[in-house]
Design a protein around this motif. Structure first.
Motif, PDB file in Angstrom:
ATOM      1  N   GLY A 107       0.827  -1.206   0.000  1.00 11.63           N
ATOM      2  CA  GLY A 107       0.000   0.000   0.000  1.00 11.63           C
ATOM      3  C   GLY A 107       0.855   1.246   0.000  1.00 11.63           C
ATOM      4  N   ILE A 108       1.850   1.285   0.895  1.00 17.89           N
ATOM      5  CA  ILE A 108       2.693   2.470   0.985  1.00 17.89           C
ATOM      6  C   ILE A 108       3.529   2.623  -0.286  1.00 17.89           C
ATOM      7  N   SER A 109       4.140   1.528  -0.759  1.00 17.63           N
ATOM      8  CA  SER A 109       5.001   1.713  -1.937  1.00 17.63           C
ATOM      9  C   SER A 109       4.199   2.074  -3.188  1.00 17.63           C
ATOM     10  N   LEU A 110       3.031   1.458  -3.356  1.00 17.32           N
ATOM     11  CA  LEU A 110       2.217   1.830  -4.526  1.00 17.32           C
ATOM     12  C   LEU A 110       1.774   3.291  -4.421  1.00 17.32           C
ATOM     13  N   GLY A 111       1.432   3.704  -3.217  1.00 18.68           N
ATOM     14  CA  GLY A 111       1.006   5.095  -3.014  1.00 18.68           C
ATOM     15  C   GLY A 111       2.117   6.070  -3.363  1.00 18.68           C
TER      16      GLY A 111
ATOM     17  N   VAL B 134      -1.855   7.090   0.888  1.00 22.19           N
ATOM     18  CA  VAL B 134      -0.458   7.510   0.814  1.00 22.19           C
ATOM     19  C   VAL B 134      -0.227   8.380  -0.414  1.00 22.19           C
ATOM     20  N   LYS B 135      -0.910   8.056  -1.510  1.00 22.79           N
ATOM     21  CA  LYS B 135      -0.773   8.899  -2.696  1.00 22.79           C
ATOM     22  C   LYS B 135      -1.133  10.345  -2.343  1.00 22.79           C
ATOM     23  N   ASN B 136      -2.246  10.513  -1.646  1.00 22.14           N
ATOM     24  CA  ASN B 136      -2.669  11.864  -1.278  1.00 22.14           C
ATOM     25  C   ASN B 136      -1.738  12.500  -0.261  1.00 22.14           C
ATOM     26  N   SER B 137      -1.414  11.741   0.803  1.00 25.95           N
ATOM     27  CA  SER B 137      -0.617  12.351   1.866  1.00 25.95           C
ATOM     28  C   SER B 137       0.810  12.608   1.387  1.00 25.95           C
TER      29      SER B 137
END
Lengths: 305, 344, 336
Positions: A111-115, A190-193
């Protein structure tokens, strides 16, 4: 900081109390007598009723229920004599735990890396692909996903085992099913943040200090970007635990989720109560833990009283 | 010359079109000099300095211009290949924070809220000097003391939200000065602060710069701020420098109507309390639709027909003093006196 | 640009012709040669436009609608969802099959002209059952979202507006409800109150309003500190007026976005309940129960699973695209 954590613990305890109370009274509302289908004689029924304290006043039942839970006794099964909730949890808990923890780790990592990838890439194709995948991930119910994976890899391609949890390969499909939704949610978050943190002015100052882009992203941006991930990790764990109801059933994993659904179809009310309280407490603990981690990472929260 | 900028143009690509934020600007700063750049928001003063640092936003481009710093070429224009851009970035990284320090406008947002002051103070020092954490910390404590933060040792462990605005600005200044840069760019360093703190901060910047022989470019929208502080002042409007000169020349031999306007809108308590503030009518021009001629013409009380279609040339009055305005053209006075204009 | 300039020139009677000829000269190097003296005459006020407004102004809603309609995915989602809703409302009217009408002569038949999506093990028409399922699933989604919105806005709005002790107390209640996993309540409620739509709605709504309440409260707290609410108070607007007119209208964006994400959540929950075995009971069927019923024969009749699965996915997909589109369109930061 101590004050913050104590407050969180206080709310956690209060929440557990509410959970236990609500569970107890909802169970009393459930229709029918648990033994009525068993064609028992009047005398046996009465003996069972008194054994399970069902003939006492409601208030007394409630306090004895509460005190046994405080002592760590989650009760017994009505339908399967001799089976206690505690022994059931001890037997099936490790399956649910191992599945849940692996899925959680996978969700965090992917999730974090894709974001981040989505936030920093200049390629519209990559952005679009991840966005579509994550929309798919939040739009497909997990049992649908489980059925699809099972049909595709298990039945059609016969690549992966689909029943049980005996070898590492058995973990692949259940973990994929469980983590799909959290991966999608976290990558969006994560993409947004990450994007938001990248545009913050402290990044310009960090660049003006002469730091490398990589260092800025790791130290300044990522740390700010994972704050919302920490906040959602409580609900994510809740999702994984309730998701296990579905996944364990489809992939025949003898975990808590499967026991829960069995208890529901047997209308084994005491088992349902005990397992609800156990799962609920796990989730409340997870929320508490994520609050504490959040407070350790974000110093501003320590001011909050 | 420590810094020499020639023909710098900076453009931004926006959904509405191309914004030309800086247009063909020539600019220079000598070693140890304290100079001011004054203009309204959107006049291109900050963008110019960010370009110099190589910190333009992604949609910014530099079609023309050379920048020379301390004898080295650091032009951000003409970087076509990826290798060139990487090479530029590597060069700039050694200069940023090390040889050019930057002080930013808003102390509330330029510090990372969840990192300690210690971390934010020392990371730049460690990057450029290869010293240990401990040594860097020692340097940082000394710096915090110099910018007037009491108990620097213990405050190093704290986070930005535990400091007041003025204190945070002192920290940002300490970061900018931490490696004794040759040039410090101060972008509206006091705008976000209380009036009482403003004077202290400005005086501190001046004192520290003089002690270390650093050159300072002070960017501001307030002529009053630069008056006492700066050797030379440049006035910018719509991406161009419209008037340049020493403080005395700008204040007592004003040539450009825009500079006049700025002077008229200064609130000067000491000299003439009764004098009303004279605002400049209108608002800054839309950088998307800059007129062919002088950008100030639509707001100028003394605009002439020529101002609308033709960009004014630069007229020099002395070594230091120059102005880009058609009023400085000898023909302007002649025609004016002939036709007895009523407007002042 | 140039045209613009010329037109402005032409409105002024005394313009020299030589001037418009020089118009194209952009550079300032040697134009001095071509400039005649009379250009140094002062400019009339009418020839300036110092007060012109640089950006055309639009109302917030119009602006948001324009940006939403430009978002292709969101518009596609909107069209698909509208089609699903219309089909669910009017579709069954035009079919001579009913959701519980059994036809023993054609069981588990495949797609045909008579039965578009085939029939199930009792010979019921799957297409019609899907349409009735859509009614139940969509109703659960929309009604629960509506209840959540009403309760959440009222609770969060009051809590945020009152502030202080009352706010603290009200938020503790929210914290507690939020911390207990809602799916557990819902299962218990379904068992206690019976497997029908009413219990599903109660189960979903009893906990999911809290996220709306939190959002509304934080929006209200944010807006309370802004000048315009003070200004509204100063000009004598009543307290309730301030709360509902100014604050809630300003918080509309996040509220609508949360709402669009709540509907798929509710459809998810309903499907989950069917799976666990406490969903809507036969002969009624939601999409969730249709999948659950057909799951046992997934090897033999996979299409019976595929149709309801597609229906769920397409609907939730559309709702998510609409939600994303709305959050982009209503976010003032992304205004361009």
């Amino acid at each position: 900081m101590l004050k913050y954590i104590l407050k969180r613990i206080g709310i956690g305890v209060l929440t557990m109390f509410v959970l236990i109370t609500v569970t107890f009274f909802l169970a009393r509302l459930m229709p029918g007598n648990p033994f009525e289908t068993d064609n028992l004689s009047r005398a046996v029924l009465d003996r069972l009723m008194s054994e399970y304290k069902l003939d006492r006043p409601l208030g007394e039942q409630y306090t004895s229920f509460l005190s046994s839970i405080v002592r760590g006794d989650l009760g017994v099964s009505f339908k399967k004599p001799g089976l206690t909730v505690n022994s059931l949890v001890a037997r099936s808990g490790r399956y649910t735990m191992s599945l849940g923890l692996i899925a959680f780790a996978v969700a965090l990592l992917l999730g974090i890396s894709l974001g981040i990838w989505q936030a920093v890439t200049k390629s519209g194709v990559v952005r679009g692909a991840i966005l579509t995948a994550s929309t798919l991930g939040v739009s497909v119910p997990n049992y649908v996903f489980a059925l699809l994976l099972m049909m595709l890899f298990g039945v059609k391609l016969k690549l992966l085992p689909v029943l049980g949890l005996d070898t590492p390969a058995h973990y692949i499909l259940p973990v994929a099913t469980l983590s799909a939704y959290p991966i999608a949610v976290m990558s969006r978050l994560v993409k947004n943040s990450f994007g938001e943190a990248l545009s913050q002015e402290y990044v310009i100052l960090a660049r003006a200090k002469g730091l490398s882009v990589l260092k800025i992203r790791l130290r300044h941006v990522l740390k700010n970007a994972v704050l919302p991930v920490i906040t959602t990790s409580g609900p994510t764990i809740a999702f994984l635990l309730t998701g296990s109801f579905v996944v364990e059933n489809i992939f025949s994993v003898p975990g808590i989720g499967k026991e829960f659904v069995n208890a529901i179809s047997n209308r084994d009310y005491t088992l349902i109560m005990g397992l609800s309280i156990f799962v609920g407490m796990l989730i409340i603990l997870a929320n508490l833990l994520s609050d504490i981690v959040n407070c350790l990472v974000d110093p501003r929260l320590r001011l909050d009283t | 010359m420590l810094l020499n900028i020639q023909d710098l143009t900076v453009e931004f690509t926006t959904p509405q079109g191309t914004v030309r934020a800086v247009r063909n600007v020539d600019y220079g700063v000598g070693a140890g000099e304290i100079v001011g750049v004054v203009g309204e928001s959107g006049s291109g003063k900050s963008v110019g300095m960010l370009t110099l640092m190589g910190l333009l936003a992604d949609n910014g481009r530099v079609p023309t211009g050379t920048i020379e710093f301390d004898g080295r070429d650091i032009s951000p224009s003409g970087l076509t290949s990826k290798a060139q851009r990487r090479d530029y970035e590597v060069r700039m990284r050694k200069i940023r924070g090390n040889e050019i320090g930057m002080i930013f406008q808003d102390p509330m947002t330029y510090l990372n809220p969840i990192l300690t002051i210690r971390r934010q103070m020392t990371e730049g020092i460690i990057t450029h000097t290869r010293c240990t954490e401990k040594e860097a910390e020692h340097i940082a404590v000394g710096l915090l003391g110099r910018v007037g933060i009491p108990n620097p040792q213990s405050r190093m462990r704290q986070y930005p939200f535990e400091f007041s605005g003025g204190m945070r600005q002192r920290i940002i200044i300490a970061i900018a000065l931490s490696l004794n840069p040759k040039l410090v760019i101060a972008d509206e360093p006091t705008t976000a602060l209380d009036v009482t703190v403003q004077a202290q901060i400005l005086e501190m910047i001046r004192k520290l710069a003089r002690e270390e022989g650093m050159a300072v470019v002070l960017i501001t929208h307030d002529l009053g701020v630069v008056a006492s502080l700066c050797d030379r002042i440049s006035i910018m409007y719509a991406g161009r420098i419209v008037e340049e000169g020493t403080a005395d020349e700008i204040f007592y031999d004003t040539r450009h109507p825009y500079t006049e306007g700025l002077l008229g809108s200064i609130n000067n308590h000491s000299t003439d309390a009764k004098k009303a503030l004279i605002p400049i009518p209108g608002s800054p021009p839309d950088l998307l639709k800059l007129p062919d001629g002088c950008a100030f013409a639509p707001r100028c009380a003394r605009a002439m027909r020529v101002c609308v279609g033709h960009a004014p040339a630069r007229t020099a009055f002395s070594e230091t003093h120059s102005c880009s305005c058609w009023l400085c053209d000898p023909r302007a006075n002649r025609v004016h006196s002939e036709t007895e204009v009523t407007t002042t | 640009m140039e045209m613009d300039m010329k037109m402005r020139m032409n409105t002024n009677a005394g313009v020299n012709v030589s001037m418009s000829m020089n118009m194209n000269m952009d550079t300032n190097v040697d134009v001095n040669m071509n400039i005649s003296d009379d250009l140094f005459l002062p400019l009339d006020e009418s020839e300036k436009d110092s007060e012109f407004i640089a950006i055309e102004s639009r109302s917030f809603i119009a602006d948001a609608a324009r940006r939403f309609s430009r978002n292709k995915l969101a518009m596609a989602g909107f069209i698909v969802l509208s089609a699903v809703v219309l089909l669910a409302i009017f579709g069954p009217v035009f079919s001579h099959y009913t959701f519980d009408g059994q036809d023993p002569s054609s069981r588990n038949s495949g797609s045909s002209l008579a039965h578009w999506f085939g029939t199930d093990k009792f010979g019921r028409d799957i297409f019609v059952r899907l349409l009735y399922g859509a009614r139940i699933s969509l109703m659960v989604g929309f009604v629960s979202a509506g209840i959540n919105m009403a309760v959440g806005i009222a609770y969060g709005g009051i809590s945020g507006y009152l502030g202080g002790k009352a706010d603290m107390l009200m938020m503790r209640v929210v914290d507690i409800i939020y911390a207990i996993p809602s799916l557990l309540y819902v299962i218990l409620i379904m068992l206690a109150l019976g497997s029908n739509i009413r219990s599903i709605l109660i189960g979903i709504c009893i906990s999911s309003w809290v996220s709306m309440a939190r959002i509304v409260r934080s929006e209200i707290l944010k807006l309370k500190t802004l000048e315009f609410s003070t200004a509204a108070f100063v000009i004598g607007a009543s307290k309730a007026r301030i709360l509902f007119r100014h604050l809630l209208i300003n918080a509309l964006g996040p509220i609508i976005v949360t709402l669009t994400f709540m509907i798929p959540q509710a459809i998810f929950t309903e499907a989950f309940l069917s799976f666990v075995g406490v969903g809507i009971s036969a002969p009624f069927a939601s999409w969730g129960t249709l999948v659950q019923d057909a799951r046992a024969f997934i090897d033999i009749y996979p299409m019976q699973v595929v149709y309801p699965v597609l229906a769920i996915c397409v609907t939730i997909f559309s709702l998510n695209f609409i939600g994303d589109g709305l959050s982009d369109a209503l976010n003032p930061k992304s205004r361009r």
